[in-house]
Design an enzyme around this catalytic site. Structure first.
Site, PDB file in Angstrom:
ATOM      1  N   GLY A 164       0.812  -1.220   0.000  1.00  0.00           N
ATOM      2  CA  GLY A 164       0.000   0.000   0.000  1.00  0.00           C
ATOM      3  C   GLY A 164       0.839   1.260   0.000  1.00  0.00           C
ATOM      4  N   GLU A 175       6.282   3.702  10.920  1.00  0.00           N
ATOM      5  CA  GLU A 175       6.640   4.575   9.810  1.00  0.00           C
ATOM      6  C   GLU A 175       6.074   5.975  10.051  1.00  0.00           C
ATOM      7  OE1 GLU A 175       8.791   4.135   7.282  1.00  0.00           O
ATOM      8  OE2 GLU A 175       8.334   6.256   7.274  1.00  0.00           O
ATOM      9  N   LYS A 214       4.385   6.058  18.114  1.00  0.00           N
ATOM     10  CA  LYS A 214       3.775   6.287  16.797  1.00  0.00           C
ATOM     11  C   LYS A 214       2.372   6.889  16.952  1.00  0.00           C
ATOM     12  CE  LYS A 214       2.560   6.343  12.617  1.00  0.00           C
ATOM     13  NZ  LYS A 214       3.010   7.350  11.689  1.00  0.00           N
ATOM     14  N   ARG A 254       9.644  27.258  21.346  1.00  0.00           N
ATOM     15  CA  ARG A 254       9.032  26.151  22.087  1.00  0.00           C
ATOM     16  C   ARG A 254       7.802  25.634  21.347  1.00  0.00           C
ATOM     17  NH1 ARG A 254       8.036  29.246  27.491  1.00  0.00           N
ATOM     18  NH2 ARG A 254       7.349  30.684  25.864  1.00  0.00           N
ATOM     19  N   GLY A 278      -9.895  21.086   8.020  1.00  0.00           N
ATOM     20  CA  GLY A 278      -9.907  19.978   8.977  1.00  0.00           C
ATOM     21  C   GLY A 278      -8.994  18.878   8.471  1.00  0.00           C
ATOM     22  N   CYS A 293      -4.896   8.182   8.710  1.00  0.00           N
ATOM     23  CA  CYS A 293      -4.364   7.783  10.015  1.00  0.00           C
ATOM     24  C   CYS A 293      -4.696   8.661  11.216  1.00  0.00           C
ATOM     25  CB  CYS A 293      -2.861   7.625   9.897  1.00  0.00           C
ATOM     26  SG  CYS A 293      -2.443   6.303   8.756  1.00  0.00           S
ATOM     27  N   ARG A 337      -8.653   9.352   1.526  1.00  0.00           N
ATOM     28  CA  ARG A 337      -9.175   8.758   2.750  1.00  0.00           C
ATOM     29  C   ARG A 337      -9.377   9.828   3.829  1.00  0.00           C
ATOM     30  NH1 ARG A 337      -5.199   3.689   3.372  1.00  0.00           N
ATOM     31  NH2 ARG A 337      -3.726   5.218   2.579  1.00  0.00           N
ATOM     32  N   ARG A 344      -8.289  26.766   2.342  1.00  0.00           N
ATOM     33  CA  ARG A 344      -6.858  26.462   2.495  1.00  0.00           C
ATOM     34  C   ARG A 344      -5.992  27.715   2.572  1.00  0.00           C
ATOM     35  NH1 ARG A 344      -5.207  21.270   3.935  1.00  0.00           N
ATOM     36  NH2 ARG A 344      -6.610  19.793   2.985  1.00  0.00           N
TER      37      ARG A 344
HETATM   38  P1  NAD Z   1      -3.033   0.473   2.499  1.00  0.00           P
HETATM   39  O1  NAD Z   1      -4.464   0.143   2.719  1.00  0.00           O
HETATM   40  O2  NAD Z   1      -2.653   1.454   1.439  1.00  0.00           O
HETATM   41  O3  NAD Z   1      -2.229  -0.876   2.181  1.00  0.00           O
HETATM   42  C1  NAD Z   1      -2.343  -2.044   2.925  1.00  0.00           C
HETATM   43  C2  NAD Z   1      -2.222  -3.222   1.971  1.00  0.00           C
HETATM   44  O4  NAD Z   1      -2.171  -4.434   2.748  1.00  0.00           O
HETATM   45  C3  NAD Z   1      -3.407  -3.398   1.011  1.00  0.00           C
HETATM   46  O5  NAD Z   1      -2.951  -3.361  -0.315  1.00  0.00           O
HETATM   47  C4  NAD Z   1      -3.993  -4.772   1.390  1.00  0.00           C
HETATM   48  O6  NAD Z   1      -4.485  -5.492   0.266  1.00  0.00           O
HETATM   49  C5  NAD Z   1      -2.793  -5.463   1.994  1.00  0.00           C
HETATM   50  N1  NAD Z   1      -3.121  -6.605   2.867  1.00  0.00           N
HETATM   51  C6  NAD Z   1      -4.022  -6.662   3.874  1.00  0.00           C
HETATM   52  N2  NAD Z   1      -4.002  -7.874   4.447  1.00  0.00           N
HETATM   53  C7  NAD Z   1      -3.071  -8.610   3.796  1.00  0.00           C
HETATM   54  C8  NAD Z   1      -2.581  -9.928   3.929  1.00  0.00           C
HETATM   55  N3  NAD Z   1      -3.027 -10.750   4.892  1.00  0.00           N
HETATM   56  N4  NAD Z   1      -1.637 -10.374   3.077  1.00  0.00           N
HETATM   57  C9  NAD Z   1      -1.147  -9.550   2.114  1.00  0.00           C
HETATM   58  N5  NAD Z   1      -1.565  -8.282   1.942  1.00  0.00           N
HETATM   59  C10 NAD Z   1      -2.512  -7.800   2.771  1.00  0.00           C
HETATM   60  O7  NAD Z   1      -2.469   0.931   3.914  1.00  0.00           O
HETATM   61  P2  NAD Z   1      -1.254   1.949   4.179  1.00  0.00           P
HETATM   62  O8  NAD Z   1      -1.722   3.356   4.030  1.00  0.00           O
HETATM   63  O9  NAD Z   1      -0.070   1.474   3.449  1.00  0.00           O
HETATM   64  O10 NAD Z   1      -1.062   1.745   5.754  1.00  0.00           O
HETATM   65  C11 NAD Z   1      -0.479   0.558   6.266  1.00  0.00           C
HETATM   66  C12 NAD Z   1      -0.157   0.794   7.728  1.00  0.00           C
HETATM   67  O11 NAD Z   1       0.814   1.845   7.847  1.00  0.00           O
HETATM   68  C13 NAD Z   1      -1.340   1.235   8.583  1.00  0.00           C
HETATM   69  O12 NAD Z   1      -1.216   0.673   9.862  1.00  0.00           O
HETATM   70  C14 NAD Z   1      -1.173   2.742   8.688  1.00  0.00           C
HETATM   71  O13 NAD Z   1      -1.721   3.256   9.874  1.00  0.00           O
HETATM   72  C15 NAD Z   1       0.328   2.891   8.699  1.00  0.00           C
HETATM   73  N6  NAD Z   1       0.851   4.168   8.174  1.00  0.00           N
HETATM   74  C16 NAD Z   1       0.304   4.729   7.073  1.00  0.00           C
HETATM   75  C17 NAD Z   1       0.840   5.905   6.554  1.00  0.00           C
HETATM   76  C18 NAD Z   1       0.271   6.567   5.319  1.00  0.00           C
HETATM   77  O14 NAD Z   1       0.718   7.660   4.994  1.00  0.00           O
HETATM   78  N7  NAD Z   1      -0.649   5.972   4.613  1.00  0.00           N
HETATM   79  C19 NAD Z   1       1.960   6.485   7.152  1.00  0.00           C
HETATM   80  C20 NAD Z   1       2.510   5.864   8.274  1.00  0.00           C
HETATM   81  C21 NAD Z   1       1.940   4.696   8.776  1.00  0.00           C
HETATM   82  C1  UGA Z   2       0.545  12.018   8.843  1.00  0.00           C
HETATM   83  C2  UGA Z   2       1.830  12.347   9.609  1.00  0.00           C
HETATM   84  O1  UGA Z   2       2.279  13.654   9.234  1.00  0.00           O
HETATM   85  C3  UGA Z   2       2.928  11.324   9.308  1.00  0.00           C
HETATM   86  O2  UGA Z   2       4.068  11.584  10.116  1.00  0.00           O
HETATM   87  C4  UGA Z   2       2.391   9.927   9.627  1.00  0.00           C
HETATM   88  O3  UGA Z   2       3.357   8.940   9.301  1.00  0.00           O
HETATM   89  C5  UGA Z   2       1.141   9.665   8.823  1.00  0.00           C
HETATM   90  O4  UGA Z   2       0.148  10.687   9.143  1.00  0.00           O
HETATM   91  C6  UGA Z   2       0.480   8.355   9.151  1.00  0.00           C
HETATM   92  O5  UGA Z   2       0.729   7.763  10.175  1.00  0.00           O
HETATM   93  O6  UGA Z   2      -0.345   7.986   8.309  1.00  0.00           O
HETATM   94  P1  UGA Z   2      -0.318  12.396   6.359  1.00  0.00           P
HETATM   95  O7  UGA Z   2      -1.626  11.941   6.903  1.00  0.00           O
HETATM   96  O8  UGA Z   2       0.177  11.806   5.116  1.00  0.00           O
HETATM   97  O9  UGA Z   2       0.830  12.151   7.453  1.00  0.00           O
HETATM   98  O10 UGA Z   2      -0.378  13.955   6.111  1.00  0.00           O
HETATM   99  P2  UGA Z   2      -0.100  15.275   6.953  1.00  0.00           P
HETATM  100  O11 UGA Z   2       0.800  16.137   6.181  1.00  0.00           O
HETATM  101  O12 UGA Z   2       0.268  14.988   8.337  1.00  0.00           O
HETATM  102  O13 UGA Z   2      -1.534  15.955   6.928  1.00  0.00           O
HETATM  103  C7  UGA Z   2      -2.647  15.375   7.592  1.00  0.00           C
HETATM  104  C8  UGA Z   2      -3.847  16.289   7.455  1.00  0.00           C
HETATM  105  O14 UGA Z   2      -3.672  17.470   8.228  1.00  0.00           O
HETATM  106  C9  UGA Z   2      -4.097  16.755   6.013  1.00  0.00           C
HETATM  107  O15 UGA Z   2      -5.472  16.765   5.746  1.00  0.00           O
HETATM  108  C10 UGA Z   2      -3.525  18.158   5.997  1.00  0.00           C
HETATM  109  O16 UGA Z   2      -4.107  18.981   5.025  1.00  0.00           O
HETATM  110  C11 UGA Z   2      -3.863  18.617   7.405  1.00  0.00           C
HETATM  111  N1  UGA Z   2      -2.975  19.698   7.879  1.00  0.00           N
HETATM  112  C12 UGA Z   2      -1.654  19.454   8.086  1.00  0.00           C
HETATM  113  C13 UGA Z   2      -3.510  20.952   8.116  1.00  0.00           C
HETATM  114  O17 UGA Z   2      -4.727  21.180   7.927  1.00  0.00           O
HETATM  115  N2  UGA Z   2      -2.684  21.934   8.574  1.00  0.00           N
HETATM  116  C14 UGA Z   2      -1.365  21.739   8.794  1.00  0.00           C
HETATM  117  O18 UGA Z   2      -0.669  22.687   9.214  1.00  0.00           O
HETATM  118  C15 UGA Z   2      -0.833  20.464   8.534  1.00  0.00           C
END
Ligand code: NAD
Ligand code: UGA
Length: 479
Positions: A14, A171, A226, A266, A277, A282, A352, A456
């Site tokens: 993903g 991550e 995290k 600070r 919003g 996540c 999302r 925005r």
């Molecule tokens: P995603 O939905 O984009 O991808 C997850 C993938 O896992 C899907 O393609 C799904 O088909 C696959 N999957 C599920 N079950 C499976 C299985 N049993 N075997 C093989 N594949 C399987 O999700 P994502 O955005 O990559 O997020 C993954 C994790 O990382 C989440 O816990 C999320 O909170 C975390 N995370 C996401 C972000 C982000 O920016 N999206 C950033 C940091 C952390």
């Molecule tokens: C966020 C975190 O920044 C990452 O560190 C983390 O890994 C990730 O979630 C995750 O765990 O999925 P992301 O959701 O990709 O990353 O995007 P951000 O840049 O954090 O923005 C999140 C939301 O807040 C967006 O809708 C953005 O527009 C909004 N935002 C952000 C504001 O409205 N104002 C700001 O000043 C910053």
């Protein structure tokens, strides 16, 4: 003991699994990286010759894929084989909020993570280091370890010769800047106890990350850090949006307030942009998870504190749709409104939890006709999010006859067409191109009196006002 890792498998192709593994493959040409997924369509897209069809849009990702794919980076659905070959398995699957049962609406649904642990238990050979890359509730490593060890203990399968270490390595990448975040991380966090496993993972990152940025903690601190990191970031967004509402009521300007407070070292200046919003997959899910955990441990006040960050965000999104209706004489029924931006932020095709979803749903419910523009989000995705199919016939109907089509929407790439005869334009994503709009030209196309709602704060205020348009700018009470 030091071990050289030569083969990695990542389960989950993903937004995190794909880019993270692409960067590891790029920085570590000596490691074979296999990314597996149950979703065949996704794997095919990762393997597509046309790099515009990669399932994740991230600036710079296509170049890395071009360099590494079919060399030391492979995408496949062959989960069994790739786990068997691997010395290290990353679990990078989705961890959505539970929608039913105990903890519904707050707790993380760990069914995908559990399924992965069972797959690893079944197919792994030799010593395998299992890495939690997904964001997980505190103590999940214990669940994974129990599944892995019990399989070994009770299995009659010959394969059951494997041994395991479990580490947490959350991550922190943000979408839209994922490649830079991965290549130049503020820190890499590794939680665990076993020195051998920690060293093996640290060695991989030390191919490009300075050693002082690789932090080691115990496994529970890593899991909790995290969730806390996302909670603190989201809290800043809700804080500035709350102050933005107060600015609008008092004649202050949230940008000036943000600048004034952000220069206090600070507090710091980042993450203080008022907007529609927070969205993204996540923030909401991770805070709700923190709320659930706090309640689970009997810490009701802690739970209530964090829950408000999410409820303020919901309130703020609906506040924006309500003020659009109010300014358009209390009704948007049968009125054409142009929506600029559907992604949850710029430079991503991800929708999302995008604020645009709630705001557009509210407006459709009120009977508006929406022409939605987004440079990266496809109409099929918007249909899924709004739970209303695109009405493509809207595009061929003369703007002045649209009023019969209340509560429907279509996508529109051409801004002039999208704005033609519209009563309002609402900017919901900060795409760069929206800051360069020719407002004179657009104003001439709109039905008067016409409004621009800039959620925005990216458009040129002077040019909008000079073009005889009414303007609302998030958090700005001085217009
Ligand atoms: P995603 O939905 O984009 O991808 C997850 C993938 O896992 C899907 O393609 C799904 O088909 C696959 N999957 C599920 N079950 C499976 C299985 N049993 N075997 C093989 N594949 C399987 O999700 P994502 O955005 O990559 O997020 C993954 C994790 O990382 C989440 O816990 C999320 O909170 C975390 N995370 C996401 C972000 C982000 O920016 N999206 C950033 C940091 C952390
Ligand atoms: C966020 C975190 O920044 C990452 O560190 C983390 O890994 C990730 O979630 C995750 O765990 O999925 P992301 O959701 O990709 O990353 O995007 P951000 O840049 O954090 O923005 C999140 C939301 O807040 C967006 O809708 C953005 O527009 C909004 N935002 C952000 C504001 O409205 N104002 C700001 O000043 C910053």
């Amino acid at each position: 003991m030091r071990t050289q890792i030569k083969n990695i498998c990542c389960i989950g192709a993903g937004y995190v699994g794909g880019p993270t593994m692409a960067v590891i493959a790029d920085k570590c040409p000596h490691i074979k990286v296999n990314v597996v997924d149950i979703n065949l369509e996704r794997i095919e897209a990762w393997n597509s010759d046309d790099l515009n069809k990669l399932p994740v849009f991230e600036p710079g990702l296509d170049e890395i894929i071009k360099r590494t794919r079919c060399k030391n980076l492979n995408f496949s659905c062959d989960i069994e084989e790739k786990i068997r070959e691997a010395q290290m398995v990353f679990i990078s699957v989705n961890t959505p909020t539970k929608i039913k049962g105990v903890g519904a609406g707050q707790a993380s649904d760990l069914k995908y993570v559990e399924a992965c642990a069972r797959q690893v238990a079944k197919y792994a050979k030799g010593h395998t280091i299992v890495i939690e890359k997904s964001t997980l509730p505190v103590k999940t490593a214990e669940v994974i370890k129990t599944i892995l060890e019990d399989y070994q203990m009770f299995s009659t399968n010959d394969n059951a010769k494997a041994t395991f270490d479990v580490l947490s390595n959350p991550e922190f990448l943000a979408e839209g800047t994922a490649i830079n975040d991965l290549e130049n991380p503020d820190r890499v966090l590794i939680g665990g106890q076993n020195e051998f496993a920690i060293n093996a993972l640290s060695q991989i990152y030390s191919n490009w990350v300075p050693k002082n940025k690789i932090l080691h903690t115990n496994i529970w601190s890593s899991e909790l850090a995290k969730l806390t990191s996302n909670a603190f970031l989201a809290q800043r967004v809700s804080s500035i949006n709350a102050i933005g509402a107060l600015c609008e009521a008092t004649g202050a300007d949230v940008k000036e307030v943000a600048r004034a407070i952000g220069t206090d070292s600070r507090i710091g200046s980042r993450f203080l942009d008022a907007g529609p919003g927070f969205g993204g997959s996540c923030f909401k899910k991770d805070i709700l998870n923190l709320v659930y955990l706090s309640k689970h441990f009997g810490l009701v006040e802690v739970a209530n504190f964090w829950e408000v960050v999410v409820s303020l965000n919901n309130w703020h999104q609906h506040r924006i749709s309500r003020l659009v209706v109010k300014n358009l004489f209390g009704t948007v029924t049968g009125k054409k409104i142009c929506i600029l931006g559907f992604a949850f932020k710029a430079n991503t095709n991800d929708t999302r939890e995008s604020a645009a979803i709630n705001i557009c749903k509210d407006l459709l419910e009120e009977g508006a006709i929406l022409f939605i523009n987004d440079p990266k989000v496809v109409p099929e995705q918007i249909s899924k999010d709004l739970l209303v199919n695109e009405n493509k016939t809207l595009k061929s109907i003369e703007s002045q006859n649209l009023f019969n089509y209340e509560g429907s929407w279509c996508s529109e790439d051409n801004l002039e067409i999208a704005a033609s005869n519209a009563d309002a334009i609402i900017v919901l994503t900060e795409w760069d191109e929206y800051s360069k709009i020719d407002w004179d030209l657009i104003s001439k196309k709109m039905r008067k009196p016409a409004w621009v709602f800039d959620a925005r704060s990216v458009i040129d205020e002077k040019k909008v006002l000079a073009a005889d348009l009414n303007l609302w700018k998030v958090g700005n009470g001085s217009i």
